[in-house]
Design an enzyme around this catalytic site. Structure first.
Site, PDB file in Angstrom:
ATOM      1  N   HIS A  28       2.270   1.071  -9.351  1.00 47.76           N
ATOM      2  CA  HIS A  28       3.172   2.145  -9.793  1.00 47.76           C
ATOM      3  C   HIS A  28       2.369   2.967 -10.794  1.00 47.76           C
ATOM      4  O   HIS A  28       1.475   2.438 -11.456  1.00 47.76           O
ATOM      5  CB  HIS A  28       4.405   1.580 -10.517  1.00 47.76           C
ATOM      6  CG  HIS A  28       5.218   0.642  -9.683  1.00 47.76           C
ATOM      7  ND1 HIS A  28       6.080   1.066  -8.701  1.00 47.76           N
ATOM      8  CD2 HIS A  28       5.296  -0.711  -9.680  1.00 47.76           C
ATOM      9  CE1 HIS A  28       6.673   0.022  -8.131  1.00 47.76           C
ATOM     10  NE2 HIS A  28       6.206  -1.074  -8.703  1.00 47.76           N
ATOM     11  N   ASP A  68      -0.555  -9.655  -4.514  1.00 50.03           N
ATOM     12  CA  ASP A  68       0.692  -8.906  -4.687  1.00 50.03           C
ATOM     13  C   ASP A  68       0.394  -7.544  -5.329  1.00 50.03           C
ATOM     14  O   ASP A  68       1.089  -7.111  -6.255  1.00 50.03           O
ATOM     15  CB  ASP A  68       1.722  -9.687  -5.515  1.00 50.03           C
ATOM     16  CG  ASP A  68       3.120  -9.077  -5.425  1.00 50.03           C
ATOM     17  OD1 ASP A  68       3.306  -8.128  -4.647  1.00 50.03           O
ATOM     18  OD2 ASP A  68       4.022  -9.540  -6.143  1.00 50.03           O
ATOM     19  N   PHE A  84       0.812  -1.220   0.000  1.00 46.83           N
ATOM     20  CA  PHE A  84       0.000   0.000   0.000  1.00 46.83           C
ATOM     21  C   PHE A  84       0.855   1.285   0.000  1.00 46.83           C
ATOM     22  O   PHE A  84       0.323   2.393   0.047  1.00 46.83           O
ATOM     23  CB  PHE A  84      -1.020  -0.012   1.147  1.00 46.83           C
ATOM     24  CG  PHE A  84      -2.230  -0.890   0.878  1.00 46.83           C
ATOM     25  CD1 PHE A  84      -2.454  -1.455  -0.375  1.00 46.83           C
ATOM     26  CD2 PHE A  84      -3.162  -1.135   1.873  1.00 46.83           C
ATOM     27  CE1 PHE A  84      -3.582  -2.249  -0.622  1.00 46.83           C
ATOM     28  CE2 PHE A  84      -4.293  -1.918   1.638  1.00 46.83           C
ATOM     29  CZ  PHE A  84      -4.500  -2.485   0.388  1.00 46.83           C
TER      30      PHE A  84
HETATM   31  O1  DOR Z   1       6.758  -6.878  -9.007  1.00 47.12           O
HETATM   32  C1  DOR Z   1       6.966  -6.661  -7.832  1.00 47.12           C
HETATM   33  N1  DOR Z   1       6.734  -5.458  -7.291  1.00 47.12           N
HETATM   34  N2  DOR Z   1       7.450  -7.643  -7.070  1.00 47.12           N
HETATM   35  C2  DOR Z   1       7.875  -7.412  -5.818  1.00 47.12           C
HETATM   36  O2  DOR Z   1       8.283  -8.340  -5.166  1.00 47.12           O
HETATM   37  C3  DOR Z   1       7.842  -6.054  -5.232  1.00 47.12           C
HETATM   38  C4  DOR Z   1       6.773  -5.283  -5.872  1.00 47.12           C
HETATM   39  C5  DOR Z   1       6.821  -3.835  -5.546  1.00 47.12           C
HETATM   40  O3  DOR Z   1       6.927  -3.505  -4.360  1.00 47.12           O
HETATM   41  O4  DOR Z   1       6.676  -3.014  -6.444  1.00 47.12           O
HETATM   42 ZN    ZN Z   2       5.006  -8.283  -3.301  1.00 47.61          ZN
END
Ligand code: DOR
Ligand code: ZN
Length: 404
Positions: free
Chosen positions: A280, A276, A57
């Site tokens: 971004h 997950d 988050f």
């Molecule tokens: O793709 C990913 N983004 N894998 C991760 O393990 C971390 C995550 C991130 O925090 O952006």
């Molecule tokens: Zn992650």
């Protein structure tokens, strides 16, 4: 007492016409007939809401990508009433002070209940708070450390812990950074990182492998360990997804990996579903050095409910993977519709499949790899008996609590 009536998912029985009695946020009765102060009859089905044990988050540190308010609102709108937040915020959640600060921010901003993961760093097990910090789990990343450090930290924690160690299972020696021209270059850069890592991990009942992405990794799972899989590693691959926006760690793979992981997920060999959620902004994604990560907490359950409605997944397996299994893995007695459980519920019309509309999603990242995919969003979402989301609209400000 409030009473909800409808076709409800009762573990061990399936969908049953029943009444659910709710008092002070808890389920106090599950009976064929119940009289209460407020009686609401639902036409669709009533399921336990989801518990997503893997979200980012971004709060503190990256409020332009997400924060506890927007991240938790994504969760709520997507039928997720509890999350565990990963420690790679800024600062990292790696000691008592950063942990307490994050819990206090989440307590004031999150509309869903939550837990917080603590980062594994040198000498973690020697910290005075190691045995007492109320963290959901420890999280070990393979970034910025040698493979010797990575495996020795894992061993040290597994030897001493009484809570799960969640690993990002990619071997530091096999994570290459050759420049990317297309999405498959990222997959090539990480081709054997997952199986090589898992083959070298000690077996332990405390070990939990995050976001399994390869059939080969699945075959190399350390004995006694548990695992999770994300919708993007079940549904997306290098054939149906080409955009560099979909750069994620671990990377997208082949259709064969999707179907091997999906079979293992159906059988319960991979017990847990997680998102997950790693938002971004699209500008960051389109920059010269795009970060890895996909948003997903809002679309996870709607996509998988659509899978159920199209006959590719049993409802019993989805409920187990999204509600019961993550709670059990983290030692929490919740995730079922039965007496004494928190009244965390979602109401679903299984016929209401609609294409995912980006404009209706709540993430600050403002994109999704699943735009226009068919999905079934919950019509109502209740957290401890309170309506927090309805038809995609958020109905409460904050109110989330730490579960650990
Ligand atoms: O793709 C990913 N983004 N894998 C991760 O393990 C971390 C995550 C991130 O925090 O952006
Ligand atoms: Zn992650």
């Amino acid at each position: 007492m409030d009473v909800f009536e409808g076709k409800s998912w009762i573990s061990g029985q399936g969908l049953v016409n029943t009444c659910i009695g709710i008092d002070e946020g808890k389920i106090t009765a599950v009976k064929k007939i119940l009289k209460g102060d407020n009686h609401t009859k639902f036409e669709g089905i009533i399921l336990p809401s989801a518990f997503d044990m893997h979200v980012h988050f971004r709060d503190p540190g990256y409020p332009h990508k997400e924060d506890w308010k927007t991240g938790s609102e994504c969760a709520a709108a997507g039928g997720v009433t509890a999350v565990v937040d990963m420690p790679n915020t800024n600062p990292f959640t790696s000691d008592l002070e950063t942990f307490n600060d994050k819990v206090s921010t989440a307590s004031s901003k999150s509309v869903v209940d939550f837990g917080v993961g603590v980062n594994v760093e040198k000498d973690l097990t020697e910290q005075t708070w190691f045995d007492t910090i109320p963290a959901a789990f420890w999280k070990l990343y393979p970034y910025g450390i040698s493979s010797a450090e990575y495996f020795s930290y894992a061993k040290e924690v597994l030897d001493k812990t009484s809570k799960p160690l969640v690993i990002h299972g990619e071997h530091p020696d096999h994570m290459h950074n050759e420049p990317l021209n297309e999405l498959s270059d990222h997959t090539q850069n990480r081709l054997i990182a997952e199986p090589e890592c898992l083959a070298s991990m000690p077996s332990s009942p405390y070990l939990h492998v995050a976001h399994l992405s390869t059939l080969e990794g699945l075959n190399r799972m350390p004995k006694l360990a548990s695992s999770e899989v994300c919708p993007h590693h079940l549904l997306l691959n290098l054939d149906n997804c080409h955009s560099l926006d979909c750069k994620v760690d671990p990377p997208l793979r082949t259709k064969k990996d999707n179907s091997g992981l999906y079979d293992a997920f159906r059988e319960g060999k991979i017990p847990i579903l997680s998102s997950d959620h790693a938002p971004h902004t699209i500008d960051e994604k389109r920059s010269d050095n795009p970060p890895s990560g996909l948003p997903g907490v809002e679309t996870m359950i709607p996509l998988m409910l659509n899978e159920v409605s199209e006959g590719r997944l049993e409802l019993s397996r989805l409920v187990n993977a999204m509600s019961e299994a993550p709670a059990e893995r983290l030692g929490l007695d919740r995730g079922r519709i039965s007496e004494g459980m928190p009244a965390d519920l979602i109401m679903i019309d299984m016929k209401n499949s609609k294409p995912i509309d980006l404009d209706k999603l709540h993430s600050k990242s403002n994109w999704t790899p699943f735009e226009d995919w068919p999905a079934i969003f919950p019509s109502q979402v209740y957290r401890r008996g309170e309506l927090i989301a309805e038809s995609g609209e958020i109905r409460q400000e904050g109110g989330g609590q730490n579960l650990f």
